[in-house]
Write a protein that holds these residues in place. Structure first.
Motif, PDB file in Angstrom:
ATOM      1  N   ILE A   1     -55.921  72.779 -84.968  1.00  0.00           N
ATOM      2  CA  ILE A   1     -55.662  74.301 -85.198  1.00  0.00           C
ATOM      3  C   ILE A   1     -56.494  74.389 -86.537  1.00  0.00           C
ATOM      4  CG2 ILE A   1     -53.975  74.854 -83.602  1.00  0.00           C
ATOM      5  CD1 ILE A   1     -52.203  74.693 -85.815  1.00  0.00           C
ATOM      6  N   ARG A   2     -57.314  75.668 -86.871  1.00  0.00           N
ATOM      7  CA  ARG A   2     -57.652  76.028 -88.172  1.00  0.00           C
ATOM      8  C   ARG A   2     -57.817  77.551 -88.461  1.00  0.00           C
ATOM      9  NH1 ARG A   2     -61.390  72.578 -85.586  1.00  0.00           N
ATOM     10  NH2 ARG A   2     -61.188  71.203 -87.076  1.00  0.00           N
ATOM     11  N   SER A   3     -57.824  78.142 -89.487  1.00  0.00           N
ATOM     12  CA  SER A   3     -57.979  79.314 -89.674  1.00  0.00           C
ATOM     13  C   SER A   3     -59.506  79.929 -89.729  1.00  0.00           C
ATOM     14  CB  SER A   3     -57.211  79.818 -91.188  1.00  0.00           C
ATOM     15  OG  SER A   3     -58.274  79.359 -92.045  1.00  0.00           O
ATOM     16  N   ALA A   4     -59.766  81.093 -89.761  1.00  0.00           N
ATOM     17  CA  ALA A   4     -61.328  81.524 -89.671  1.00  0.00           C
ATOM     18  C   ALA A   4     -61.907  81.223 -91.004  1.00  0.00           C
ATOM     19  CB  ALA A   4     -61.126  83.226 -89.515  1.00  0.00           C
ATOM     20  N   THR A   5     -61.395  80.938 -92.050  1.00  0.00           N
ATOM     21  CA  THR A   5     -61.739  80.421 -93.296  1.00  0.00           C
ATOM     22  C   THR A   5     -61.957  79.010 -93.569  1.00  0.00           C
ATOM     23  OG1 THR A   5     -59.916  80.627 -94.474  1.00  0.00           O
ATOM     24  CG2 THR A   5     -61.057  82.568 -94.442  1.00  0.00           C
ATOM     25  N   ALA A   6     -63.124  78.568 -94.257  1.00  0.00           N
ATOM     26  CA  ALA A   6     -63.245  76.959 -94.346  1.00  0.00           C
ATOM     27  C   ALA A   6     -62.181  76.515 -95.061  1.00  0.00           C
ATOM     28  CB  ALA A   6     -64.466  76.931 -94.567  1.00  0.00           C
ATOM     29  N   ALA A   7     -61.753  75.263 -94.741  1.00  0.00           N
ATOM     30  CA  ALA A   7     -60.963  74.363 -95.645  1.00  0.00           C
ATOM     31  C   ALA A   7     -61.662  74.024 -96.936  1.00  0.00           C
ATOM     32  CB  ALA A   7     -60.353  73.074 -95.124  1.00  0.00           C
ATOM     33  N   ARG A   8     -61.137  73.991 -98.245  1.00  0.00           N
ATOM     34  CA  ARG A   8     -61.896  73.988 -99.404  1.00  0.00           C
ATOM     35  C   ARG A   8     -61.314  72.583-100.188  1.00  0.00           C
ATOM     36  NH1 ARG A   8     -60.992  79.461 -99.770  1.00  0.00           N
ATOM     37  NH2 ARG A   8     -59.171  79.115-101.135  1.00  0.00           N
TER      38      ARG A   8
ATOM     39  N   ASP B   1     -55.515  73.446-100.908  1.00  0.00           N
ATOM     40  CA  ASP B   1     -55.469  74.694 -99.920  1.00  0.00           C
ATOM     41  C   ASP B   1     -53.788  75.084 -99.803  1.00  0.00           C
ATOM     42  OD1 ASP B   1     -58.046  74.759 -99.895  1.00  0.00           O
ATOM     43  OD2 ASP B   1     -58.154  74.303 -97.670  1.00  0.00           O
ATOM     44  N   ILE B   2     -53.507  76.333 -99.621  1.00  0.00           N
ATOM     45  CA  ILE B   2     -52.385  76.907 -99.103  1.00  0.00           C
ATOM     46  C   ILE B   2     -52.475  77.267 -97.741  1.00  0.00           C
ATOM     47  CG2 ILE B   2     -50.324  78.337 -99.449  1.00  0.00           C
ATOM     48  CD1 ILE B   2     -50.924  78.194-102.400  1.00  0.00           C
ATOM     49  N   VAL B   3     -51.977  76.773 -96.812  1.00  0.00           N
ATOM     50  CA  VAL B   3     -52.141  77.197 -95.336  1.00  0.00           C
ATOM     51  C   VAL B   3     -50.495  77.639 -94.932  1.00  0.00           C
ATOM     52  CG1 VAL B   3     -52.207  76.477 -92.800  1.00  0.00           C
ATOM     53  CG2 VAL B   3     -53.617  75.332 -94.949  1.00  0.00           C
TER      54      VAL B   3
END
Length: 290
Positions: free
Chosen positions: A11-18, A51-53
């Motif tokens: 699972i991942r968000s619409a924004t890319a991991a940095r 990152d903060i998820v």
């Protein structure tokens, strides 16, 4: 990979991991969104570049999540785990609190035990090599990025009443390595006939990782230590402060007088105003709780 009717995917968000590392928390209602806002601000103030998820369930409104977006959190909507009706019935709030009542403190009315198992979705965050999970009712007082190099599964003990509790873990802070294989194994282990996880995810994780690595108590300092074990409290050492049981945003809860310095500190982080010099704060004296 399949588990029941669910395909086990990342699972991942619409924004890319940095980053390859992430702090992760879980928000299941508006109250915990407030808590997560204070938590995210506190992490940012430590200078961490991870990152903060924010894992959040569908019942959390966009307005409640907006402050987290403003703090540049990655928002990931998650569903409850695919658990059987019998499992859900055994772990529903009324049934769980009757069969395993809380005798040391008071859980607020918005506490929903089944939501806790959504925490296991962290293992689906395969964008990351390492994650530090922190409950949304906690704040980070010092940079703890070094924990990203700690082994899975690392957690601090559940110490808040006596030193005898050092053998039990508290799942409010833990270090994990996302893995779909691990997540699938968890789903197989979690929902078995008649299984009852007395303290939901906390009891499950302790059983799933029986050789868990112990973190120092200062990595997850539970607020009741303030009045139960004041000799353990040291503002110069505490890295994570965890508001177990009553929450600091609740108005005049039963322990509010005894915990006033900690409540005031949480509000400072929530608003971003008046955050004190931690080294200047006074450690507690032995006090009676009304």
């Amino acid at each position: 990979m399949m588990m029941g009717s669910e395909t086990v995917r990342g699972i991942r968000s619409a924004t890319a991991a940095r980053s390859r590392e992430a702090y992760v928390t879980l928000v299941t209602n508006a109250d915990y969104a407030m808590g997560a806002t204070a938590l995210a601000r506190s992490i940012r103030l430590t200078g961490s570049r991870a990152d903060i998820v924010v894992l959040h369930t569908g019942g959390v409104g966009a307005a409640d999540l907006a402050p987290l977006e403003a703090l540049d959190c990655r928002l990931v909507e998650v569903e409850h785990l695919p658990l059987s009706d019998a499992f859900n019935a055994r772990h529903a709030r009324g049934r769980l609190h009757a069969d395993a009542p809380f005798t040391k403190g008071r859980k607020p009315s918005f506490h929903t035990p089944l939501d806790n198992f959504c925490k296991l979705r962290l293992w689906q965050l395969i964008d990351y090599r390492a994650c530090i999970f922190i409950d949304a009712d906690a704040i980070v007082l010092r940079n703890i990025d070094r924990l990203f190099e700690y082994p899975e599964f690392s957690a601090a003990p559940n110490v808040y009443e006596s030193l005898a509790d050092f053998h039990r873990l508290n799942s409010g802070v833990f270090v994990a390595r996302p893995s779909l294989l691990t997540f699938e194994a968890m789903l197989h282990s979690l929902d078995r006939p008649d299984v009852f996880w007395r303290r939901t995810d906390q009891t499950f994780l302790e059983a799933f990782f029986p050789d868990w690595h112990g973190l120092p108590v200062f990595m997850n300092m539970l607020q009741y230590v303030w009045f139960n074990l004041p000799e353990l409290w040291d503002w110069k050492a505490i890295s994570v402060l965890h508001y177990q049981y009553e929450k600091p945003w609740e108005a005049d809860h039963p322990k509010s007088a005894a915990l006033r310095p900690l409540i005031d500190l949480w509000h400072a982080y929530h608003t971003g105003e008046g955050i004190p010099d931690l080294a200047a704060l006074a450690n507690p004296a032995r006090a009676e709780v009304a």
